[in-house]
Design an enzyme around this catalytic site. Structure first.
Site, short mmCIF file in Angstrom:
data_model
loop_
_atom_site.label_atom_id
_atom_site.label_comp_id
_atom_site.label_asym_id
_atom_site.label_seq_id
_atom_site.Cartn_x
_atom_site.Cartn_y
_atom_site.Cartn_z
N MET A 191 -20.58 -39.85 -0.36
CA MET A 191 -20.00 -40.96 0.41
C MET A 191 -19.39 -40.43 1.71
O MET A 191 -18.53 -41.08 2.31
CB MET A 191 -18.96 -41.70 -0.42
CG MET A 191 -19.56 -42.45 -1.61
SD MET A 191 -18.63 -43.91 -2.13
CE MET A 191 -17.03 -43.21 -2.47
N LEU B 205 -17.27 -35.03 4.11
CA LEU B 205 -17.71 -33.84 3.38
C LEU B 205 -16.67 -32.73 3.44
O LEU B 205 -15.98 -32.53 4.44
CB LEU B 205 -19.03 -33.33 3.96
CG LEU B 205 -20.20 -34.34 3.97
CD1 LEU B 205 -21.47 -33.67 4.48
CD2 LEU B 205 -20.43 -34.95 2.60
N HIS B 206 -16.59 -31.99 2.33
CA HIS B 206 -15.68 -30.86 2.21
C HIS B 206 -16.38 -29.74 1.45
O HIS B 206 -17.59 -29.81 1.18
CB HIS B 206 -14.38 -31.28 1.52
CG HIS B 206 -14.59 -32.04 0.24
ND1 HIS B 206 -15.13 -31.47 -0.90
CD2 HIS B 206 -14.35 -33.34 -0.09
CE1 HIS B 206 -15.19 -32.35 -1.86
NE2 HIS B 206 -14.73 -33.51 -1.41
N HIS C 171 -18.62 -30.58 -1.53
CA HIS C 171 -19.98 -30.99 -1.18
C HIS C 171 -20.81 -29.78 -0.74
O HIS C 171 -22.00 -29.69 -1.07
CB HIS C 171 -19.94 -32.00 -0.02
CG HIS C 171 -19.23 -33.28 -0.35
ND1 HIS C 171 -17.99 -33.59 0.17
CD2 HIS C 171 -19.58 -34.32 -1.15
CE1 HIS C 171 -17.62 -34.77 -0.28
NE2 HIS C 171 -18.55 -35.24 -1.09
N GLN D 84 -19.24 -50.41 -5.45
CA GLN D 84 -18.42 -49.72 -6.45
C GLN D 84 -16.92 -49.79 -6.16
O GLN D 84 -16.13 -49.13 -6.82
CB GLN D 84 -18.86 -48.25 -6.57
CG GLN D 84 -18.60 -47.38 -5.36
CD GLN D 84 -19.33 -46.04 -5.45
OE1 GLN D 84 -20.55 -45.97 -5.45
NE2 GLN D 84 -18.56 -44.96 -5.57
N GLY E 2 -21.02 -33.35 -8.66
CA GLY E 2 -19.87 -32.56 -9.06
C GLY E 2 -19.35 -32.98 -10.41
O GLY E 2 -19.36 -34.18 -10.76
N LYS F 194 -16.32 -32.97 -11.29
CA LYS F 194 -15.02 -33.63 -11.20
C LYS F 194 -15.14 -35.08 -11.63
O LYS F 194 -14.27 -35.63 -12.30
CB LYS F 194 -14.45 -33.53 -9.78
CG LYS F 194 -13.09 -34.22 -9.62
CD LYS F 194 -12.51 -33.99 -8.25
CE LYS F 194 -13.27 -34.75 -7.18
NZ LYS F 194 -13.07 -36.23 -7.31
N ASP F 195 -16.22 -35.74 -11.23
CA ASP F 195 -16.50 -37.12 -11.65
C ASP F 195 -17.29 -37.08 -12.95
O ASP F 195 -18.47 -37.45 -13.00
CB ASP F 195 -17.27 -37.84 -10.56
CG ASP F 195 -16.48 -37.94 -9.27
OD1 ASP F 195 -15.46 -38.65 -9.26
OD2 ASP F 195 -16.86 -37.29 -8.28
N ARG G 129 -10.51 -38.07 -0.92
CA ARG G 129 -9.25 -38.82 -0.93
C ARG G 129 -8.02 -37.91 -0.74
O ARG G 129 -6.92 -38.43 -0.54
CB ARG G 129 -9.12 -39.61 -2.23
CG ARG G 129 -10.04 -40.83 -2.27
CD ARG G 129 -9.75 -41.70 -3.49
NE ARG G 129 -10.44 -42.98 -3.41
CZ ARG G 129 -11.65 -43.23 -3.93
NH1 ARG G 129 -12.28 -42.26 -4.56
NH2 ARG G 129 -12.20 -44.42 -3.81
#
Length: 505
Positions: A29, A32-33, A36, A60, A147, A149-150, A187
């Site tokens: 989305m 980027l960091h 990603h 979503q 990832g 994390k999700d 976020r």
């Protein structure tokens, strides 16, 4: 790097640029960091053509969520993608992805969406599932990277790909964290410096539970309590949930028998953050990849013997299928008949009770350890093993064997495809010149004279090229593998090196 914003542009670009290439896909989305970047690097290492989508999916987001505030920085994302080595960016508008006043939506199983984040974000995973299915259909990647994390999202997407027969490997990649342990997220930009100091409570609470698990605790209540004791020290963190669930079914666990996902969601200020840790009881997996002639089979057997682990003899598994094909009097070249046979076949491997003896192989419950070594089977193995249906079925069985861990496996893509989450990955290699020298020595011992060393080296280099570019099971070094160049090393020294790495896991 190609940049497109329309479906027509995407299709044209893929037709022109990605024909006969293995596509790796990283859906994002934007904003980027480094998290990603880790997905893109993995895709770059394992595939030929890397596609990144940048799309803030309105489907979503609930009406009270942060769609309008979600960080969008397309110009910066494009620069980062170019630095990371992306081949194509697809950045559509909502109107391009959702045409017309109504849209078909994808409804994941309620058992996967009713708990964890789904309890607090109704409709969220319907939006995720819908856009991911659309993107997978458009890009048609060999591997899509997400990832961990999700974790709930990842479990849902894996189930979708499986149940909808989407021909893609869904690859979960490790959480990337700041130096203080905070899981990276787009976020995080919302957090003030003081809030970031409080946000580390999520990772620290999970670490506390993980330490308790590593000390032998398996009861959910005790593990959750260990995490809550840490959270109590951070009053600005407003806990939403802290639960232990099965990592695939997402159903609550009262204790861990094999593995469990400890997941957390909390608000820090106005920002909602999630994190998790996987708690596994399995023994580690050692995955050893590398080019032909690097000594993988010999090293793998010795490592397995010395660590008292199962040697996952993948070659024996392919031999077992060839045996069944001949035993049932099928034509080994009849791919349809072979595909139906292998889809119902069960191959089991058991360690031999005698040292230096072959692994015991059971085909549909029958001991075929000796039968698979006959000249008749040997003559047909390559024909059978080259078939995609055989490879697909055996990889699934190998992965099932790996669920409880305690195995050592070798091949061309064991660490990149078969066991991408192996605890220890080794890319065992040697220069073409060294492998040619070893091969020449073997040939001389067999009585061959007048060996052309330069030709041997050229042949080995060409085989490396072919193995690296083949469509099925290409030779690739996993991004997180240790490269072990064995020039000048004895087999014993190589084995010792791998065992030392294993003991340091």
């Amino acid at each position: 790097m190609i940049f497109v914003q329309t479906l027509a542009g995407l299709r044209a670009a893929l037709r022109m640029e990605a024909t006969r290439q293995t596509i790796g896909f990283v859906p994002t989305m934007g904003a980027l960091h480094e998290g990603h970047a880790s997905l893109i690097r993995r895709a770059r290492a394992e595939t030929d053509f890397v596609v990144v989508s940048i799309f803030v999916n309105p489907l979503q987001f609930a009406p009270n969520e942060d769609l309008d505030q979600y960080p969008q920085q397309l110009a910066g994302d494009r620069r980062l993608c170019e630095i990371f080595g992306v081949d194509l960016i697809f950045a559509p508008t909502p109107a391009e992805m959702y045409r017309g006043s109504t849209t078909v939506t994808v409804l994941p199983p309620a058992s996967l969406t009713s708990g964890l984040c789904g309890k607090f974000r109704p409709g969220h995973f319907t939006g995720v599932a819908t856009v991911v299915v659309k993107l997978l259909q458009l890009v048609q990647p060999a591997i899509a990277y997400f990832g961990t994390k999700d974790a709930q999202q990842l479990a849902i997407i894996r189930k979708l790909a499986q149940d909808l027969f989407i021909p893609v490997t869904i690859r979960g990649c490790p959480i990337v964290r700041d130096s203080n342990g905070l899981a990276l997220s787009s976020r995080n930009q919302y957090l003030s410096d003081k809030e970031k100091e409080q946000a580390i409570a999520l990772s620290q609470s999970l670490q506390s539970a993980q330490k308790s698990f590593q000390s032998g605790e398996v009861l959910a209540a005790k593990l959750i309590e260990a995490a809550r004791q840490v959270l109590a020290q951070f009053p600005a963190v407003k806990l939403q949930y802290l639960e232990l669930v099965h990592p695939e079914t997402l159903q609550p666990l009262t204790e861990i028998t094999e593995s469990g996902l400890l997941a957390i969601a909390a608000h820090v200020g106005n920002t909602r953050l999630i994190d998790n840790v996987m708690l596994k009881k399995r023994q580690p997996i050692i995955a050893i990849d590398g080019p032909a002639g690097a000594g993988k089979s010999t090293v793998t057997r010795r490592v397995a013997d010395q660590l008292n682990l199962l040697f996952l003899d993948t070659g024996a598994m392919y031999r077992a299928i060839a045996y069944l094909v001949l035993d049932q009097k099928l034509d080994p070249k009849d791919e349809i008949a072979v595909a139906e046979l292998v889809s119902n076949a069960t191959i089991e491997l058991k360690p031999s009770s005698q040292p230096d003896q072959p692994t015991i192989v059971l085909a549909n419950g029958q001991d075929v350890t000796k039968a698979i070594r006959t000249p008749e089977v040997t003559a047909q193995v390559s024909v059978v093993a080259a078939q995609a249906a055989v490879r697909e079925a055996l990889v699934k069985q190998q992965q099932m064997m790996g669920e409880s861990g305690g195995i050592v496996a070798e091949g061309r893509d064991i660490g990149t495809h078969v066991f991408p989450d192996a605890e220890l990955k080794i890319f065992l290699t040697a220069t073409p010149a060294e492998r040619a020298r070893r091969r020449a020595k073997d040939l001389e011992a067999q009585g061959h004279n007048n060996i052309d060393l330069a030709q041997l080296e050229a042949d080995i280099s060409e085989r490396d090229r072919l193995d690296s570019t083949r469509e099925i099971a290409p030779l690739k070094q996993a991004a997180d593998a240790f490269e072990l160049i064995t020039d000048g090393m004895t087999i014993d020294a190589v084995v010792v090196d791998i065992i030392q790495r294993y003991e340091n896991i």
